[in-house]
Design a protein around this motif. Structure first.
Motif, PDB file in Angstrom:
ATOM      1  N   VAL A  65       0.791  -1.247   0.091  1.00 22.46           N
ATOM      2  CA  VAL A  65       0.036   0.105  -0.023  1.00 22.46           C
ATOM      3  C   VAL A  65       0.773   1.304  -0.069  1.00 22.46           C
ATOM      4  O   VAL A  65       0.713   2.247  -0.806  1.00 22.46           O
ATOM      5  N   LEU A  66       1.928   1.346   0.945  1.00 23.79           N
ATOM      6  CA  LEU A  66       2.875   2.360   0.745  1.00 23.79           C
ATOM      7  C   LEU A  66       3.466   2.596  -0.265  1.00 23.79           C
ATOM      8  O   LEU A  66       3.924   3.720  -0.876  1.00 23.79           O
ATOM      9  N   GLY A  67       3.850   1.758  -0.756  1.00 22.19           N
ATOM     10  CA  GLY A  67       4.645   1.491  -2.179  1.00 22.19           C
ATOM     11  C   GLY A  67       3.898   2.150  -3.253  1.00 22.19           C
ATOM     12  O   GLY A  67       4.247   2.773  -4.109  1.00 22.19           O
ATOM     13  N   SER A  68       2.624   1.714  -3.321  1.00 28.42           N
ATOM     14  CA  SER A  68       1.721   2.151  -4.302  1.00 28.42           C
ATOM     15  C   SER A  68       1.662   3.807  -4.106  1.00 28.42           C
ATOM     16  O   SER A  68       1.619   4.646  -5.252  1.00 28.42           O
ATOM     17  N   LEU A  69       1.470   4.360  -3.004  1.00 31.81           N
ATOM     18  CA  LEU A  69       1.086   5.571  -2.698  1.00 31.81           C
ATOM     19  C   LEU A  69       2.582   6.469  -3.219  1.00 31.81           C
ATOM     20  O   LEU A  69       2.575   7.417  -3.474  1.00 31.81           O
ATOM     21  N   ALA A  70       3.663   5.841  -2.917  1.00 28.52           N
ATOM     22  CA  ALA A  70       4.976   6.503  -3.103  1.00 28.52           C
ATOM     23  C   ALA A  70       5.515   6.492  -4.656  1.00 28.52           C
ATOM     24  O   ALA A  70       6.014   7.307  -4.798  1.00 28.52           O
ATOM     25  N   ASP A  71       4.452   5.756  -5.514  1.00 29.76           N
ATOM     26  CA  ASP A  71       4.783   5.835  -6.926  1.00 29.76           C
ATOM     27  C   ASP A  71       4.120   7.153  -7.483  1.00 29.76           C
ATOM     28  O   ASP A  71       4.613   7.363  -8.565  1.00 29.76           O
ATOM     29  N   LEU A  72       3.102   7.453  -6.877  1.00 26.34           N
ATOM     30  CA  LEU A  72       2.603   9.115  -7.122  1.00 26.34           C
ATOM     31  C   LEU A  72       3.909  10.126  -7.095  1.00 26.34           C
ATOM     32  O   LEU A  72       4.631  10.103  -6.282  1.00 26.34           O
ATOM     33  N   LYS A  73       3.717  11.006  -8.222  1.00 31.42           N
ATOM     34  CA  LYS A  73       4.730  12.009  -8.461  1.00 31.42           C
ATOM     35  C   LYS A  73       4.771  12.883  -7.118  1.00 31.42           C
ATOM     36  O   LYS A  73       4.018  13.320  -6.426  1.00 31.42           O
ATOM     37  N   GLY A  74       6.339  13.043  -6.642  1.00 31.31           N
ATOM     38  CA  GLY A  74       6.959  13.476  -5.479  1.00 31.31           C
ATOM     39  C   GLY A  74       6.637  12.823  -4.157  1.00 31.31           C
ATOM     40  O   GLY A  74       7.110  13.279  -3.277  1.00 31.31           O
ATOM     41  N   ASN A  75       6.040  11.649  -4.088  1.00 26.56           N
ATOM     42  CA  ASN A  75       5.866  11.086  -2.885  1.00 26.56           C
ATOM     43  C   ASN A  75       7.009  10.199  -2.669  1.00 26.56           C
ATOM     44  O   ASN A  75       7.341   9.968  -1.437  1.00 26.56           O
ATOM     45  N   LYS A  76       7.814   9.526  -3.281  1.00 25.67           N
ATOM     46  CA  LYS A  76       8.982   8.666  -3.229  1.00 25.67           C
ATOM     47  C   LYS A  76       9.772   8.979  -2.204  1.00 25.67           C
ATOM     48  O   LYS A  76      10.209   8.649  -1.309  1.00 25.67           O
ATOM     49  N   LYS A  77      10.519  10.406  -2.334  1.00 22.97           N
ATOM     50  CA  LYS A  77      11.226  10.764  -1.434  1.00 22.97           C
ATOM     51  C   LYS A  77      10.533  11.172  -0.191  1.00 22.97           C
ATOM     52  O   LYS A  77      11.361  10.906   0.930  1.00 22.97           O
ATOM     53  N   GLY A 215      -5.068   0.064  -8.343  1.00 25.14           N
ATOM     54  CA  GLY A 215      -3.313  -0.032  -8.619  1.00 25.14           C
ATOM     55  C   GLY A 215      -2.886  -1.352  -8.185  1.00 25.14           C
ATOM     56  O   GLY A 215      -2.307  -2.064  -9.040  1.00 25.14           O
ATOM     57  N   LEU A 216      -3.145  -1.436  -6.741  1.00 32.85           N
ATOM     58  CA  LEU A 216      -2.402  -2.553  -6.346  1.00 32.85           C
ATOM     59  C   LEU A 216      -3.406  -4.114  -6.863  1.00 32.85           C
ATOM     60  O   LEU A 216      -2.308  -5.174  -7.242  1.00 32.85           O
ATOM     61  N   ALA A 217      -4.343  -4.074  -7.201  1.00 32.82           N
ATOM     62  CA  ALA A 217      -5.146  -5.070  -7.782  1.00 32.82           C
ATOM     63  C   ALA A 217      -4.554  -5.353  -9.188  1.00 32.82           C
ATOM     64  O   ALA A 217      -4.311  -6.283  -9.741  1.00 32.82           O
ATOM     65  N   ALA A 218      -4.435  -4.153 -10.019  1.00 29.75           N
ATOM     66  CA  ALA A 218      -4.024  -4.196 -11.262  1.00 29.75           C
ATOM     67  C   ALA A 218      -2.570  -4.803 -11.271  1.00 29.75           C
ATOM     68  O   ALA A 218      -2.164  -5.840 -12.177  1.00 29.75           O
ATOM     69  N   THR A 219      -1.776  -4.604 -10.447  1.00 32.83           N
ATOM     70  CA  THR A 219      -0.380  -5.043 -10.254  1.00 32.83           C
ATOM     71  C   THR A 219      -0.339  -6.707 -10.136  1.00 32.83           C
ATOM     72  O   THR A 219       0.276  -7.260 -10.659  1.00 32.83           O
ATOM     73  N   MET A 220      -1.033  -6.809  -9.056  1.00 36.13           N
ATOM     74  CA  MET A 220      -1.223  -8.232  -8.747  1.00 36.13           C
ATOM     75  C   MET A 220      -1.789  -9.155  -9.937  1.00 36.13           C
ATOM     76  O   MET A 220      -1.181 -10.187 -10.325  1.00 36.13           O
ATOM     77  N   ARG A 221      -2.710  -8.845 -10.786  1.00 38.90           N
ATOM     78  CA  ARG A 221      -3.038  -9.282 -12.222  1.00 38.90           C
ATOM     79  C   ARG A 221      -2.016  -9.392 -13.106  1.00 38.90           C
ATOM     80  O   ARG A 221      -1.745 -10.383 -13.744  1.00 38.90           O
ATOM     81  N   SER A 222      -1.133  -8.284 -13.162  1.00 43.53           N
ATOM     82  CA  SER A 222      -0.044  -8.157 -14.230  1.00 43.53           C
ATOM     83  C   SER A 222       0.940  -9.422 -13.635  1.00 43.53           C
ATOM     84  O   SER A 222       1.693 -10.022 -14.492  1.00 43.53           O
ATOM     85  N   ILE A 223       1.247  -9.436 -12.408  1.00 46.99           N
ATOM     86  CA  ILE A 223       2.444 -10.423 -11.853  1.00 46.99           C
ATOM     87  C   ILE A 223       2.031 -11.996 -12.357  1.00 46.99           C
ATOM     88  O   ILE A 223       2.648 -12.681 -12.550  1.00 46.99           O
ATOM     89  N   ALA A 224       0.477 -12.018 -11.854  1.00 47.39           N
ATOM     90  CA  ALA A 224       0.257 -13.376 -12.214  1.00 47.39           C
ATOM     91  C   ALA A 224       0.095 -13.726 -13.465  1.00 47.39           C
ATOM     92  O   ALA A 224       0.345 -15.081 -13.954  1.00 47.39           O
ATOM     93  N   ARG A 225      -0.098 -12.737 -14.371  1.00 46.47           N
ATOM     94  CA  ARG A 225       0.058 -13.075 -15.978  1.00 46.47           C
ATOM     95  C   ARG A 225       1.264 -13.363 -16.449  1.00 46.47           C
ATOM     96  O   ARG A 225       1.407 -13.768 -17.516  1.00 46.47           O
ATOM     97  N   ASP A 226       2.115 -12.584 -15.863  1.00 49.82           N
ATOM     98  CA  ASP A 226       3.508 -12.515 -16.485  1.00 49.82           C
ATOM     99  C   ASP A 226       4.377 -13.891 -15.970  1.00 49.82           C
ATOM    100  O   ASP A 226       4.764 -13.669 -14.649  1.00 49.82           O
ATOM    101  N   ARG A 227       4.531 -14.884 -16.652  1.00 49.66           N
ATOM    102  CA  ARG A 227       5.280 -16.097 -16.148  1.00 49.66           C
ATOM    103  C   ARG A 227       6.834 -15.587 -15.585  1.00 49.66           C
ATOM    104  O   ARG A 227       7.296 -16.080 -14.640  1.00 49.66           O
ATOM    105  N   ARG A 228       7.671 -14.721 -16.376  1.00 49.96           N
ATOM    106  CA  ARG A 228       8.837 -14.544 -15.897  1.00 49.96           C
ATOM    107  C   ARG A 228       8.865 -13.739 -14.546  1.00 49.96           C
ATOM    108  O   ARG A 228       9.649 -14.258 -13.594  1.00 49.96           O
TER     109      ARG A 228
END
Length: 414
Positions: A65-77, A215-228
């Motif tokens: 959850v915090l990682g998803s929020l940190a991906d927003l512009k200016g949040n990571k730092k 966004g987290l749900a989309a990332t989980m689906r992306s990970i599940a679909r991508d075999r590598r």
């Protein structure tokens, strides 16, 4: 490819120098100090293992959850600064508790903040350099972290071990050591905060929390679909379990076997010196032989190290042999895992993906430390606990061998 690093790359690497001081202290001296606070007759391995399990579990639940929020512009730092500041204060405060349970509570807080900052720091790799230099820069981060952490650690050793000669007991010496480590951590955080800026990010959206969970749900689906990505993360889950467990439990395991505390600490210091050139060498070898092949070598080596620890580790000499062997592969397996993952994920979602990457690492650490504590408690034999994690390296090796070759040019589709 030039071996010379840019200002941004050097600034990014220096944070490894800063946070590694606390990693080294928590690996070598803190478990020894905790043993002096624990109740007579209680198992240091069991208590310490359960504390590490709690810290890993909390972090694994928070970071996606915090990682998803940190991906927003200016949040990571902002998140990076917040975790560093809180962690450094908790580190300095470790000298206050005089009861074992209170000490473990403060330690869990400091550990969560340290490892949480590492997720944001890892995600900054995609902003600090270019993809073709991930292996080189990531390996230099671990390498300089190992050697740089020795400076404050030697100062801490001088205070803690040499203190009694000038009237400073271990309790006071550890208080000074915690302050030295916290100050070092903050000082070497300044370059990455000043010079590395978030260049890959998600645009801000209305209904922030709803968008975050979608966004987290989309990332989980992306990970599940991508075999590598899926196979890589599963392999990482198993082999990093053993790596983290060996790092976190080595001193407690040695203490349980009756090895002198000074011998334990000095052997772990040697690990840092061995790991410095080894991590750099791993980064360069990966450009010649491939990242995945070098990871397989390291996983196989760790399996052999685990067997050695379970069947042959009985004295200080064997602990020194173990420490040197760990140093040869520790930096390489961590650095190349980080850089390889960075190559195959969408850069604007780096924190989100590294948050899930961290889940796999931290839940693995939960399993590893729990297995060591459980089997030690059930059998009364620390060697049985160590042996219980050897199979995880086998599973990790098999899964990594099945990861499809090739690198995606633009990362996996979302």
């Amino acid at each position: 490819m030039s071996m010379k690093m840019t200002k941004q790359e050097r600034s990014w690497v220096l944070y490894d120098v800063g946070n590694s001081a606390f990693v080294m202290l928590s690996t070598a001296l803190i478990p020894v100090y905790f043993a002096t606070l624990a109740e007579p007759g209680s198992s240091v391995v069991v208590a310490w293992g359960y504390a590490e399990t709690v810290a890993s579990l909390v972090l694994a639940l928070l970071m996606p959850v915090l990682g998803s929020l940190a991906d927003l512009k200016g949040n990571k730092k902002k998140f990076l600064i917040g975790f560093i500041g809180t962690g450094a204060v908790a580190c300095a405060a470790l000298g206050i508790p005089t009861h074992a349970l209170a000490f473990l509570v403060v330690y869990v807080i400091s550990s969560v903040m340290l490892n949480g900052s590492m997720v944001f720091y890892d995600a900054f790799l995609v902003d600090a350099t270019t993809e073709d230099r991930y292996d080189l820069v990531s390996s230099n981060g671990y390498a300089w972290g190992y050697i740089g952490s020795c400076i404050p650690f030697v100062a801490c050793l001088a205070v803690v071990l040499g203190g009694p000669a000038v009237g400073i007991d271990m309790g006071v010496g550890m208080k000074i050591a915690f302050l030295i480590t916290a100050a070092w951590w903050v000082a070497f955080s300044v370059p990455v905060i000043r010079n590395v800026h978030q260049t890959h990010y998600k645009p801000r959206q209305p209904r922030l929390m709803r968008a975050t969970f979608r966004g987290l749900a989309a990332t989980m689906r992306s990970i599940a679909r991508d075999r590598r990505i899926l196979l890589f993360m599963l392999a990482y889950f198993f082999y990093i379990d053993g790596v983290h467990t060996i790092i976190k439990m080595s001193t407690s395991y040695g203490t349980e076997l009756g090895i002198d505390a000074v011998q334990l600490v000095l052997a772990l210091l040697v690990t840092q010196f061995v790991a410095f050139p080894s991590a750099i060498a791993y980064g360069r070898l990966s450009t010649r032989f491939g990242t995945r092949r070098m990871l397989l070598v390291a996983v196989g080596a760790y399996f052999c190290i685990t067997l050695f620890a379970a069947f042959f580790l009985r004295s200080a000499f064997e602990f020194w042999v173990l420490a040197i062997c760990v140093g040869l592969f520790q930096g390489g397996i961590q650095a190349l895992s980080r850089s390889e993952f960075g190559k195959i994920i969408p850069k604007e979602h780096a924190n989100e993906y590294f948050g899930f990457f961290d889940i796999f690492g931290k839940y693995a650490a939960v399993m590893g430390t729990f297995l060591v504590s459980l089997f030690t408690q059930l059998t009364g034999n620390p060697s049985a606990g160590v042996l219980s994690i050897a199979v995880l390296f086998v599973v990790g090796f098999v899964l990594m061998a099945k990861v499809p070759a090739g690198v995606y040019e633009d990362g996996p589709a979302r």
